[in-house]
Design a protein around this motif. Structure first.
Motif, PDB file in Angstrom:
ATOM      1  N   PRO A  26       0.794  -1.064  -0.062  1.00 53.19           N
ATOM      2  CA  PRO A  26       0.156   0.094   0.019  1.00 53.19           C
ATOM      3  C   PRO A  26       0.959   1.383  -0.019  1.00 53.19           C
ATOM      4  N   ASP A  27       1.995   1.178   0.699  1.00 51.12           N
ATOM      5  CA  ASP A  27       2.773   2.437   0.715  1.00 51.12           C
ATOM      6  C   ASP A  27       3.489   2.727  -0.652  1.00 51.12           C
ATOM      7  N   TYR A  28       3.668   1.802  -1.503  1.00 54.73           N
ATOM      8  CA  TYR A  28       4.274   2.089  -2.562  1.00 54.73           C
ATOM      9  C   TYR A  28       3.083   2.525  -3.748  1.00 54.73           C
ATOM     10  N   PHE A  29       1.975   1.730  -3.860  1.00 53.45           N
ATOM     11  CA  PHE A  29       0.932   2.286  -4.784  1.00 53.45           C
ATOM     12  C   PHE A  29       0.320   3.468  -4.528  1.00 53.45           C
ATOM     13  N   SER A  30      -0.127   3.715  -3.118  1.00 55.98           N
ATOM     14  CA  SER A  30      -0.718   5.046  -2.616  1.00 55.98           C
ATOM     15  C   SER A  30       0.385   6.128  -2.939  1.00 55.98           C
ATOM     16  N   THR A  31       1.650   6.011  -2.886  1.00 52.90           N
ATOM     17  CA  THR A  31       2.736   6.821  -3.453  1.00 52.90           C
ATOM     18  C   THR A  31       2.372   7.165  -5.116  1.00 52.90           C
ATOM     19  N   LEU A  32       2.270   6.016  -5.527  1.00 57.83           N
ATOM     20  CA  LEU A  32       2.477   6.226  -7.078  1.00 57.83           C
ATOM     21  C   LEU A  32       1.179   6.923  -7.608  1.00 57.83           C
ATOM     22  N   VAL A  33      -0.008   6.426  -7.326  1.00 56.81           N
ATOM     23  CA  VAL A  33      -1.068   7.050  -7.383  1.00 56.81           C
ATOM     24  C   VAL A  33      -1.380   8.639  -7.234  1.00 56.81           C
ATOM     25  N   GLN A  34      -0.632   9.120  -6.086  1.00 60.66           N
ATOM     26  CA  GLN A  34      -0.521  10.358  -5.551  1.00 60.66           C
ATOM     27  C   GLN A  34       0.116  11.146  -6.504  1.00 60.66           C
ATOM     28  N   LEU A  35       1.274  10.407  -6.937  1.00 62.63           N
ATOM     29  CA  LEU A  35       2.278  11.330  -7.931  1.00 62.63           C
ATOM     30  C   LEU A  35       1.633  11.158  -9.402  1.00 62.63           C
ATOM     31  N   ILE A  36       1.073  10.333  -9.495  1.00 60.82           N
ATOM     32  CA  ILE A  36       0.094  10.733 -11.008  1.00 60.82           C
ATOM     33  C   ILE A  36      -0.952  11.619 -10.808  1.00 60.82           C
ATOM     34  N   ASP A  37      -1.644  11.839  -9.777  1.00 59.84           N
ATOM     35  CA  ASP A  37      -2.632  12.519  -9.493  1.00 59.84           C
ATOM     36  C   ASP A  37      -2.208  14.015  -9.430  1.00 59.84           C
ATOM     37  N   GLN A  38      -0.825  14.173  -8.903  1.00 60.77           N
ATOM     38  CA  GLN A  38      -0.405  15.664  -8.712  1.00 60.77           C
ATOM     39  C   GLN A  38       0.132  16.148  -9.927  1.00 60.77           C
ATOM     40  N   ALA A  39       0.689  15.230 -10.993  1.00 54.61           N
ATOM     41  CA  ALA A  39       1.373  15.516 -12.135  1.00 54.61           C
ATOM     42  C   ALA A  39       0.696  16.634 -13.128  1.00 54.61           C
ATOM     43  N   THR A  40       1.253  17.422 -13.673  1.00 51.83           N
ATOM     44  CA  THR A  40       0.765  18.650 -14.425  1.00 51.83           C
ATOM     45  C   THR A  40       1.209  18.619 -15.613  1.00 51.83           C
ATOM     46  N   ASN A  41       2.349  18.080 -16.125  1.00 54.52           N
ATOM     47  CA  ASN A  41       3.178  18.123 -17.328  1.00 54.52           C
ATOM     48  C   ASN A  41       3.088  16.934 -18.072  1.00 54.52           C
ATOM     49  N   THR A  42       4.257  16.088 -17.685  1.00 60.21           N
ATOM     50  CA  THR A  42       4.562  14.871 -18.091  1.00 60.21           C
ATOM     51  C   THR A  42       4.679  13.552 -17.206  1.00 60.21           C
ATOM     52  N   ILE A  43       4.468  12.491 -17.646  1.00 59.17           N
ATOM     53  CA  ILE A  43       4.347  11.125 -16.862  1.00 59.17           C
ATOM     54  C   ILE A  43       5.143  10.188 -17.778  1.00 59.17           C
ATOM     55  N   HIS A  44       6.321   9.676 -17.089  1.00 63.08           N
ATOM     56  CA  HIS A  44       6.877   8.497 -17.673  1.00 63.08           C
ATOM     57  C   HIS A  44       6.830   7.453 -16.814  1.00 63.08           C
ATOM     58  N   LEU A  45       6.092   6.249 -17.225  1.00 58.64           N
ATOM     59  CA  LEU A  45       6.138   4.853 -16.633  1.00 58.64           C
ATOM     60  C   LEU A  45       6.905   3.819 -17.482  1.00 58.64           C
ATOM     61  N   GLN A  46       7.683   3.022 -16.972  1.00 62.80           N
ATOM     62  CA  GLN A  46       8.320   1.936 -17.555  1.00 62.80           C
ATOM     63  C   GLN A  46       8.719   0.884 -16.437  1.00 62.80           C
ATOM     64  N   THR A  47       8.061  -0.141 -16.807  1.00 66.57           N
ATOM     65  CA  THR A  47       7.987  -1.406 -15.809  1.00 66.57           C
ATOM     66  C   THR A  47       7.965  -2.755 -16.606  1.00 66.57           C
ATOM     67  N   TYR A  48       8.379  -3.866 -15.977  1.00 68.11           N
ATOM     68  CA  TYR A  48       8.653  -5.043 -16.355  1.00 68.11           C
ATOM     69  C   TYR A  48       7.452  -5.569 -16.433  1.00 68.11           C
ATOM     70  N   ILE A  49       6.359  -5.883 -15.400  1.00 68.52           N
ATOM     71  CA  ILE A  49       4.977  -6.583 -15.209  1.00 68.52           C
ATOM     72  C   ILE A  49       4.150  -5.373 -15.157  1.00 68.52           C
ATOM     73  N   PHE A  50       3.063  -5.181 -16.015  1.00 72.67           N
ATOM     74  CA  PHE A  50       1.904  -4.755 -15.606  1.00 72.67           C
ATOM     75  C   PHE A  50       0.694  -5.443 -15.742  1.00 72.67           C
ATOM     76  N   ASP A  51       0.114  -5.874 -14.868  1.00 75.62           N
ATOM     77  CA  ASP A  51      -0.998  -6.670 -14.931  1.00 75.62           C
ATOM     78  C   ASP A  51      -2.274  -6.093 -14.831  1.00 75.62           C
ATOM     79  N   GLY A  52      -3.398  -6.808 -15.461  1.00 72.88           N
ATOM     80  CA  GLY A  52      -4.771  -6.158 -15.537  1.00 72.88           C
ATOM     81  C   GLY A  52      -5.573  -6.593 -14.202  1.00 72.88           C
ATOM     82  N   ASP A  53      -5.011  -6.848 -13.271  1.00 72.24           N
ATOM     83  CA  ASP A  53      -5.765  -7.274 -11.973  1.00 72.24           C
ATOM     84  C   ASP A  53      -6.243  -6.049 -11.384  1.00 72.24           C
TER      85      ASP A  53
END
Length: 400
Positions: A26-53
């Motif tokens: 929860p610490d990681y994903f709440s932080t990630l969502v907060q960073l996404i919600d606060q972004a105003t210009n650009t976002i880069h997301l690069q990862t090994y696994i992104f599941d549809g769960d």
């Protein structure tokens, strides 16, 4: 000692950074969502696994909200590990204006390397905030439906190191990683100033990719064992160090450096667990402690020494990370932060690990168990060679 503060050891570090250790779950994903919600210009997301769960849907929803705010978003996923991501999610991203690509899609890449995958996990918002570690976007890395997250960590950075991460993600996206003239020609990338916090903390971004001649993370681990005078703690999934690192570990142990290795009692890769156990004999003969984590699957990749330095990222201590995968770590040289990381590692050892007694191991590990462990170790070694021997040929051909 003066040798610890030489310019060579400080090469590559940026000074103006704020850093926080982020726990998986929860610490990681709440932080990630907060960073996404606060972004105003650009976002880069690069990862090994992104599941549809559920976890993937959570992050995807945040990305779609950002796209609706006209944030420019670039998503790069590994073509093998994320191949089961539902097409519906990708279609929604593209319909919302999100830029999406696969890294080395299977059997479609111009230069196909079977064992070379984009294993790093990086997020950057507005070239100002960055997060990198070992956490993939999947329910396994989150607390979902009563199942605790796999043990993992990430680093959240603000400042100059986030700018570095942004440049790396931009170059990966534009394929400047393969073509040197690609990065500056993509007009979708505005020049972002980032932010410069008043807080000072030495941070450097490190990368490994054998095909591209990058072995910075491997050198960081070698440097750690060479410089350590008191103690080293390594938290590692799939722990199978190669001969170069084993030599440095043995030399450090002979200098009376206390070395503690934290591995998982269970693993999502059964053959890897047996191969790890084969390594115990060598570790014990060199006076190195082994602590087995008894909780969930251990997936973290973190190390620290002497209360002055730490590293964390996607790099596993084995030959695949050293010579095949695309990896990214961040090193932090700061006494206060390194001490806090060691406190975290100490608590894992104290509260969640069992120390393996060498005498008990040698007396109760019978010949059949040793044969299974040896077979697993040799199988992984042979498979690694078969998947990657031509990487070296490609590298040598580039030199010619």
């Amino acid at each position: 000692m003066p040798t610890r503060r030489t310019p060579r050891l400080l090469a590559g570090y940026t000074h103006h950074n704020k850093v926080r250790l982020v726990h998986g779950g929860p610490d990681y994903f709440s932080t990630l969502v907060q960073l996404i919600d606060q972004a105003t210009n650009t976002i880069h997301l690069q990862t090994y696994i992104f599941d549809g769960d559920k976890t993937g849907q959570l992050v995807s929803a945040a990305l779609l909200r950002a796209a609706a705010r006209q944030v420019t978003i670039f998503i790069l996923l590994d073509g093998y590990a994320s191949q089961h991501l539902p097409h519906e999610i990708i279609s929604k991203w593209k319909a919302a204006g999100i830029h999406f690509r696969w890294f080395s899609p299977l059997f479609k890449s111009r230069h196909f390397y079977l064992g070379r995958r984009m294993h790093h996990k990086v997020f950057v918002a507005d070239a100002s905030y960055g997060m990198a570690g070992g956490v993939n976007i999947s329910d396994r890395y989150n607390d979902i439906d009563g199942q605790p997250a796999w043990l993992d960590r990430a680093l959240l950075v603000e400042g100059e190191s986030a700018v570095k991460l942004n440049i790396i993600c931009r170059n990966m996206w534009t394929k400047a990683y393969w073509k040197l003239d690609g990065a500056g020609k993509d007009k979708r990338f505005p020049r972002l100033p980032g932010i410069t916090p008043d807080h000072e903390c030495l941070v450097r971004v490190r990368r490994n990719d054998w095909v591209q001649g990058l072995n910075q993370i491997s050198r960081s681990y070698i440097e750690m064992f060479r410089q350590a005078r008191s103690h080293v703690i390594v938290l590692s999934a799939y722990f199978m160090p190669g001969p170069i690192l084993r030599k440095q570990m043995a030399q450090a142990a002979r200098r009376s450096v206390n070395i503690r290795i934290i591995v998982g009692a269970v693993s999502d890769v059964k053959i890897s667990r047996l191969a790890e156990q084969y390594m115990y004999r060598w570790l014990f003969r060199n006076g190195i402690e082994v602590h087995e984590y008894q909780g969930t699957v251990l997936h973290g990749k973190m190390a620290a020494y002497d209360g002055i330095w730490m590293t964390n990222g996607s790099y596993n201590v084995n030959r695949i990370s050293a010579y095949a995968s695309v990896e990214l770590n961040m090193d932090v040289r700061n006494n206060e932060f390194a001490a806090s990381v060691e406190k975290d590692l100490d608590s894992i050892i104290r509260d969640h690990c069992i120390r393996i007694d060498p005498d008990h191991y040698f007396h109760h590990n019978n010949w059949l168990q040793r044969l299974r462990q040896w077979t697993a170790y040799e199988t992984i070694r042979v498979l690694f060679f078969l998947f990657t021997f031509y990487f070296k040929q490609e590298k040598e051909s580039k030199r010619r």
